[in-house]
Design an enzyme around this catalytic site. Structure first.
Site, PDB file in Angstrom:
ATOM      1  N   VAL A   1     -61.835  92.482 -65.941  1.00 38.90           N
ATOM      2  CA  VAL A   1     -62.393  91.314 -65.248  1.00 38.90           C
ATOM      3  C   VAL A   1     -63.125  91.764 -63.979  1.00 38.90           C
ATOM      4  O   VAL A   1     -64.167  91.207 -63.626  1.00 38.90           O
ATOM      5  CB  VAL A   1     -61.292  90.270 -64.935  1.00 38.90           C
ATOM      6  CG1 VAL A   1     -61.877  89.096 -64.162  1.00 38.90           C
ATOM      7  CG2 VAL A   1     -60.642  89.770 -66.216  1.00 38.90           C
ATOM      8  N   GLY A   2     -62.620  92.811 -63.330  1.00 39.59           N
ATOM      9  CA  GLY A   2     -63.270  93.321 -62.121  1.00 39.59           C
ATOM     10  C   GLY A   2     -64.712  93.740 -62.377  1.00 39.59           C
ATOM     11  O   GLY A   2     -65.599  93.505 -61.550  1.00 39.59           O
TER      12      GLY A   2
ATOM     13  N   CYS B   1     -49.489  97.572 -59.774  1.00 43.54           N
ATOM     14  CA  CYS B   1     -50.667  98.411 -59.972  1.00 43.54           C
ATOM     15  C   CYS B   1     -50.397  99.844 -59.531  1.00 43.54           C
ATOM     16  O   CYS B   1     -51.064 100.758 -59.979  1.00 43.54           O
ATOM     17  CB  CYS B   1     -51.844  97.831 -59.212  1.00 43.54           C
ATOM     18  SG  CYS B   1     -51.448  97.505 -57.499  1.00 43.54           S
TER      19      CYS B   1
ATOM     20  N   ASN C   1     -49.162  89.396 -60.308  1.00 41.20           N
ATOM     21  CA  ASN C   1     -47.998  90.296 -60.168  1.00 41.20           C
ATOM     22  C   ASN C   1     -47.353  90.276 -58.785  1.00 41.20           C
ATOM     23  O   ASN C   1     -46.128  90.379 -58.686  1.00 41.20           O
ATOM     24  CB  ASN C   1     -48.354  91.721 -60.607  1.00 41.20           C
ATOM     25  CG  ASN C   1     -49.405  92.356 -59.760  1.00 41.20           C
ATOM     26  OD1 ASN C   1     -50.301  91.686 -59.262  1.00 41.20           O
ATOM     27  ND2 ASN C   1     -49.315  93.658 -59.577  1.00 41.20           N
TER      28      ASN C   1
ATOM     29  N   GLU D   1     -58.310  97.766 -48.577  1.00 38.26           N
ATOM     30  CA  GLU D   1     -57.671  96.650 -47.887  1.00 38.26           C
ATOM     31  C   GLU D   1     -56.670  97.224 -46.887  1.00 38.26           C
ATOM     32  O   GLU D   1     -56.391  98.417 -46.877  1.00 38.26           O
ATOM     33  CB  GLU D   1     -56.954  95.756 -48.898  1.00 38.26           C
ATOM     34  CG  GLU D   1     -57.910  95.140 -49.896  1.00 38.26           C
ATOM     35  CD  GLU D   1     -57.267  94.075 -50.764  1.00 38.26           C
ATOM     36  OE1 GLU D   1     -56.469  94.424 -51.640  1.00 38.26           O
ATOM     37  OE2 GLU D   1     -57.561  92.884 -50.527  1.00 38.26           O
TER      38      GLU D   1
ATOM     39  N   GLY E   1     -57.122  92.434 -59.787  1.00 34.12           N
ATOM     40  CA  GLY E   1     -56.766  92.111 -61.164  1.00 34.12           C
ATOM     41  C   GLY E   1     -57.132  93.260 -62.075  1.00 34.12           C
ATOM     42  O   GLY E   1     -57.195  94.421 -61.637  1.00 34.12           O
ATOM     43  N   SER E   2     -57.393  92.948 -63.323  1.00 34.22           N
ATOM     44  CA  SER E   2     -57.651  94.000 -64.303  1.00 34.22           C
ATOM     45  C   SER E   2     -59.045  94.604 -64.098  1.00 34.22           C
ATOM     46  O   SER E   2     -59.958  93.937 -63.593  1.00 34.22           O
ATOM     47  CB  SER E   2     -57.565  93.403 -65.712  1.00 34.22           C
ATOM     48  OG  SER E   2     -58.523  92.375 -65.850  1.00 34.22           O
ATOM     49  N   THR E   3     -59.196  95.836 -64.519  1.00 36.50           N
ATOM     50  CA  THR E   3     -60.496  96.502 -64.409  1.00 36.50           C
ATOM     51  C   THR E   3     -61.528  95.756 -65.256  1.00 36.50           C
ATOM     52  O   THR E   3     -62.688  95.582 -64.839  1.00 36.50           O
ATOM     53  CB  THR E   3     -60.367  97.974 -64.846  1.00 36.50           C
ATOM     54  OG1 THR E   3     -59.482  98.619 -63.906  1.00 36.50           O
ATOM     55  CG2 THR E   3     -61.697  98.697 -64.851  1.00 36.50           C
TER      56      THR E   3
ATOM     57  N   GLU F   1     -59.708  95.522 -56.278  1.00 33.21           N
ATOM     58  CA  GLU F   1     -58.446  96.264 -56.435  1.00 33.21           C
ATOM     59  C   GLU F   1     -58.037  96.097 -57.883  1.00 33.21           C
ATOM     60  O   GLU F   1     -57.668  95.000 -58.301  1.00 33.21           O
ATOM     61  CB  GLU F   1     -57.357  95.696 -55.508  1.00 33.21           C
ATOM     62  CG  GLU F   1     -57.656  95.811 -54.030  1.00 33.21           C
ATOM     63  CD  GLU F   1     -57.551  97.229 -53.492  1.00 33.21           C
ATOM     64  OE1 GLU F   1     -57.270  98.164 -54.273  1.00 33.21           O
ATOM     65  OE2 GLU F   1     -57.772  97.410 -52.287  1.00 33.21           O
TER      66      GLU F   1
HETATM   67  P1  NAD Z   1     -56.661  89.464 -64.516  1.00 33.95           P
HETATM   68  O1  NAD Z   1     -57.843  90.342 -64.343  1.00 33.95           O
HETATM   69  O2  NAD Z   1     -56.402  88.911 -65.859  1.00 33.95           O
HETATM   70  O3  NAD Z   1     -56.736  88.212 -63.527  1.00 33.95           O
HETATM   71  C1  NAD Z   1     -56.866  88.369 -62.131  1.00 33.95           C
HETATM   72  C2  NAD Z   1     -57.459  87.098 -61.556  1.00 33.95           C
HETATM   73  O4  NAD Z   1     -58.810  86.970 -62.010  1.00 33.95           O
HETATM   74  C3  NAD Z   1     -56.752  85.811 -61.977  1.00 33.95           C
HETATM   75  O5  NAD Z   1     -56.692  84.937 -60.860  1.00 33.95           O
HETATM   76  C4  NAD Z   1     -57.679  85.257 -63.046  1.00 33.95           C
HETATM   77  O6  NAD Z   1     -57.600  83.850 -63.163  1.00 33.95           O
HETATM   78  C5  NAD Z   1     -59.030  85.669 -62.504  1.00 33.95           C
HETATM   79  N1  NAD Z   1     -60.110  85.705 -63.506  1.00 33.95           N
HETATM   80  C6  NAD Z   1     -60.006  85.846 -64.846  1.00 33.95           C
HETATM   81  N2  NAD Z   1     -61.228  85.802 -65.418  1.00 33.95           N
HETATM   82  C7  NAD Z   1     -62.119  85.646 -64.416  1.00 33.95           C
HETATM   83  C8  NAD Z   1     -63.538  85.541 -64.369  1.00 33.95           C
HETATM   84  N3  NAD Z   1     -64.279  85.579 -65.467  1.00 33.95           N
HETATM   85  N4  NAD Z   1     -64.125  85.383 -63.157  1.00 33.95           N
HETATM   86  C9  NAD Z   1     -63.399  85.345 -62.031  1.00 33.95           C
HETATM   87  N5  NAD Z   1     -62.049  85.427 -62.012  1.00 33.95           N
HETATM   88  C10 NAD Z   1     -61.412  85.593 -63.194  1.00 33.95           C
HETATM   89  O7  NAD Z   1     -55.437  90.330 -63.961  1.00 33.95           O
HETATM   90  P2  NAD Z   1     -53.885  89.951 -63.985  1.00 33.95           P
HETATM   91  O8  NAD Z   1     -53.419  90.090 -65.394  1.00 33.95           O
HETATM   92  O9  NAD Z   1     -53.646  88.674 -63.251  1.00 33.95           O
HETATM   93  O10 NAD Z   1     -53.274  91.116 -63.078  1.00 33.95           O
HETATM   94  C11 NAD Z   1     -52.903  92.342 -63.587  1.00 33.95           C
HETATM   95  C12 NAD Z   1     -53.917  93.409 -63.266  1.00 33.95           C
HETATM   96  O11 NAD Z   1     -54.148  93.448 -61.870  1.00 33.95           O
HETATM   97  C13 NAD Z   1     -53.464  94.800 -63.624  1.00 33.95           C
HETATM   98  O12 NAD Z   1     -54.516  95.509 -64.217  1.00 33.95           O
HETATM   99  C14 NAD Z   1     -53.141  95.439 -62.277  1.00 33.95           C
HETATM  100  O13 NAD Z   1     -53.222  96.826 -62.235  1.00 33.95           O
HETATM  101  C15 NAD Z   1     -54.122  94.786 -61.397  1.00 33.95           C
HETATM  102  N6  NAD Z   1     -53.685  94.837 -60.008  1.00 33.95           N
HETATM  103  C16 NAD Z   1     -54.317  95.694 -59.128  1.00 33.95           C
HETATM  104  C17 NAD Z   1     -53.883  95.786 -57.817  1.00 33.95           C
HETATM  105  C18 NAD Z   1     -54.549  96.713 -56.839  1.00 33.95           C
HETATM  106  O14 NAD Z   1     -54.344  96.526 -55.643  1.00 33.95           O
HETATM  107  N7  NAD Z   1     -55.329  97.676 -57.278  1.00 33.95           N
HETATM  108  C19 NAD Z   1     -52.829  95.005 -57.396  1.00 33.95           C
HETATM  109  C20 NAD Z   1     -52.224  94.152 -58.308  1.00 33.95           C
HETATM  110  C21 NAD Z   1     -52.668  94.069 -59.605  1.00 33.95           C
END
Ligand code: NAD
Length: 454
Positions: A211-212, A263, A131, A432, A207-209, A229
């Site tokens: 995957v986090g 986010c 994003n 961060e 990224g998403s909660t 994050e």
């Molecule tokens: P996502 O979780 O699908 O992917 C994020 C990253 O993780 C990508 O680079 C992806 O390739 C990688 N990934 C996927 N599977 C993995 C695994 N098994 N092991 C390691 N890495 C893996 O998220 P997205 O769709 O790219 O982003 C959107 C999400 O990110 C939303 O939920 C948004 O709220 C969140 N976000 C949070 C913040 C914050 O600062 N809190 C900022 C931006 C986005």
């Protein structure tokens, strides 16, 4: 090796294909990063600072090029994309002062001298979302470099171009070979290898909660440090004593910026019941006034969604019969366009409880301060939020009551490189940005020197 085909989300035209790296390529990158880090950490702090300032200057000279790449790859409107590239420069500039300021402590103890050192971790990996590709990557790689680490960044599969270009600009600025590498690849391959590789000492994941949670569980196997994050579902709380005109005029920009793919999007507007009707009257023209269109046009305020799968996910929150209060406009024809949409559902509706990550906002009435705080906190997330009131005591009470990492009163501001950023609850772990960010890429070492009697 596999490839990723990048699509311009505003036109659906193929931009180019990018090679996705495999596990041996990651292992090779980690080995190069390890040896580069040892040299980098030996440099005088002032030399590391100067290298980051050179990097900032090269980024500054390429703001236009980076912004144009982001417009094409991610569909960001040009004004935002320029801000993002400038933000990377500013983050580099800000943390270029850090190497000379990581001074440790001298602690009074009996029988000797006790000092602490902030030792770099070694190799740090950043896993970034799609994003805000280059800005979010910079929040990890810049303070990590400043603290004496080498950094590997994995951009999201569909938006790697600006981050890849930043790696080239780093080399052009004179950063040592191998110190800062960008590794395009799949999360399941490159991301997972970062987690399992014993020489990667910290993962910064955004990224998403969902995957986090996996990243954190995987990192636990090696007690690997993590910063997470994650998602958000932030509240924009509007009290009856605020400047209602301003609250309504700005509410669309608090949620629809970057087409809601933020986010920190204030995607739940909570309005005190006695001013709810008036607020909705004011909100309608504000939403309809959002200019959605060609992201390369300076008139556009909102571009398309990033991809077709993401468009389908967002659309699933607005099925036939959804409680639509009103919608703005969006272009027809090619591109993943979704109009700004305002829903008035029940408190338990999934549009209220789940992160949509698109230009869809829900509006709910509340009764008073306690109800507003309870409603705002009725979420597993706690990233951001806004409070609109002219009553200072109320602003204090509510901002202390809302469980969220980043709040703004009478505005929608969230991210400044010089203030800490991160989430409560399932929105993340760690912080961060801000003055302390480089410390999060160090271990504290305590050394006691025995001294004889004076
Ligand atoms: P996502 O979780 O699908 O992917 C994020 C990253 O993780 C990508 O680079 C992806 O390739 C990688 N990934 C996927 N599977 C993995 C695994 N098994 N092991 C390691 N890495 C893996 O998220 P997205 O769709 O790219 O982003 C959107 C999400 O990110 C939303 O939920 C948004 O709220 C969140 N976000 C949070 C913040 C914050 O600062 N809190 C900022 C931006 C986005």
């Amino acid at each position: 090796m596999s490839t990723s085909t990048l699509i311009n989300p505003a036109t659906e035209e193929v931009l180019r294909t990018v090679e996705m790296l495999d596990v041996p390529a990651v292992d090779d990158a980690v080995a190069r990063a390890r040896s580069a880090q040892k040299q980098w950490a030996k440099l005088a702090p002032a030399e590391r600072g100067a290298a980051l300032r050179s990097f900032a200057a090269v980024v500054d000279a390429h703001v236009g090029e980076l912004a144009a790449l982001e417009v094409a790859n991610s569909g960001h409107v040009i004004g935002n994309a320029e801000w993002e590239a400038g933000h990377v420069r500013d983050v580099l500039q800000f943390y270029s002062a850090s190497p000379e300021r990581m001074s440790g402590k001298q602690i009074p103890v009996a029988g000797g001298l006790d000092v602490t050192f902030n030792e770099p971790l070694g190799v740090v990996a950043v896993i970034a979302p799609w994003n805000f590709p280059m800005t979010i990557a910079s929040w990890g790689f810049v303070p990590a470099l400043a603290a004496g680490n080498a950094v590997l960044v994995k951009p999201a599969e569909i938006t790697p171009l600006t981050t890849m270009r930043l790696a080239e600009l780093g080399l052009q600025a004179g950063l040592p070979d191998g110190l800062f590498q960008v590794l395009p690849g799949k999360g399941s391959v490159v991301g997972e290898r970062f987690i399992s590789h014993p020489d990667v000492r910290k993962i910064v994941f955004t990224g998403s909660t969902e995957v986090g949670v996996r990243v954190m569980a995987g990192a636990a196997q090696q007690v690997k440090r993590v910063t997470l994050e994650l998602g958000g579902k932030s509240a924009n709380i509007v009290f009856d004593d605020c400047d209602l005109e301003e609250a309504a005029a700005t509410a669309p920009y608090g949620v629809f910026d970057n087409a809601g793919q933020d986010c920190c999007a204030r995607s739940r507007i909570l309005v005190q019941r006695n001013v709810y009707d008036r607020f909705m009257e004011l909100l309608e023209p504000a939403v309809k006034g959002v200019v959605v269109g060609d992201p390369s046009s300076r008139d556009s305020e909102m571009g398309p969604l990033v991809s077709k799968p993401h468009f389908d996910t967002v659309a699933s929150y607005v099925p036939d019969g959804a409680p639509i209060a009103f919608q703005g406009s969006a272009p027809s024809g090619p591109g993943y366009w979704f109009p700004p949409t305002v829903l008035t559902p029940q408190r338990t509706d999934r549009a209220v409880t789940e992160e949509i990550f698109g230009p869809v906002v829900t509006v709910l009435p509340f009764e008073g301060e306690a109800d507003a705080i309870e409603l705002a906190n009725d979420s597993p997330y706690g990233l951001s939020g806004s409070i609109w009131t002219d009553n200072l005591s109320r602003a204090m009470r509510v901002s202390r009551g809302v469980e969220s990492g980043n709040l703004s009163v009478n505005s929608h501001s969230s991210v400044r490189y010089n203030t800490p950023f991160g989430g409560f609850k399932q929105s993340g772990l760690g912080r961060e940005l801000g003055p302390d960010a480089p410390l999060h890429f160090t271990e504290t070492k305590n050394v006691f020197f025995k001294i004889g009697e004076l």
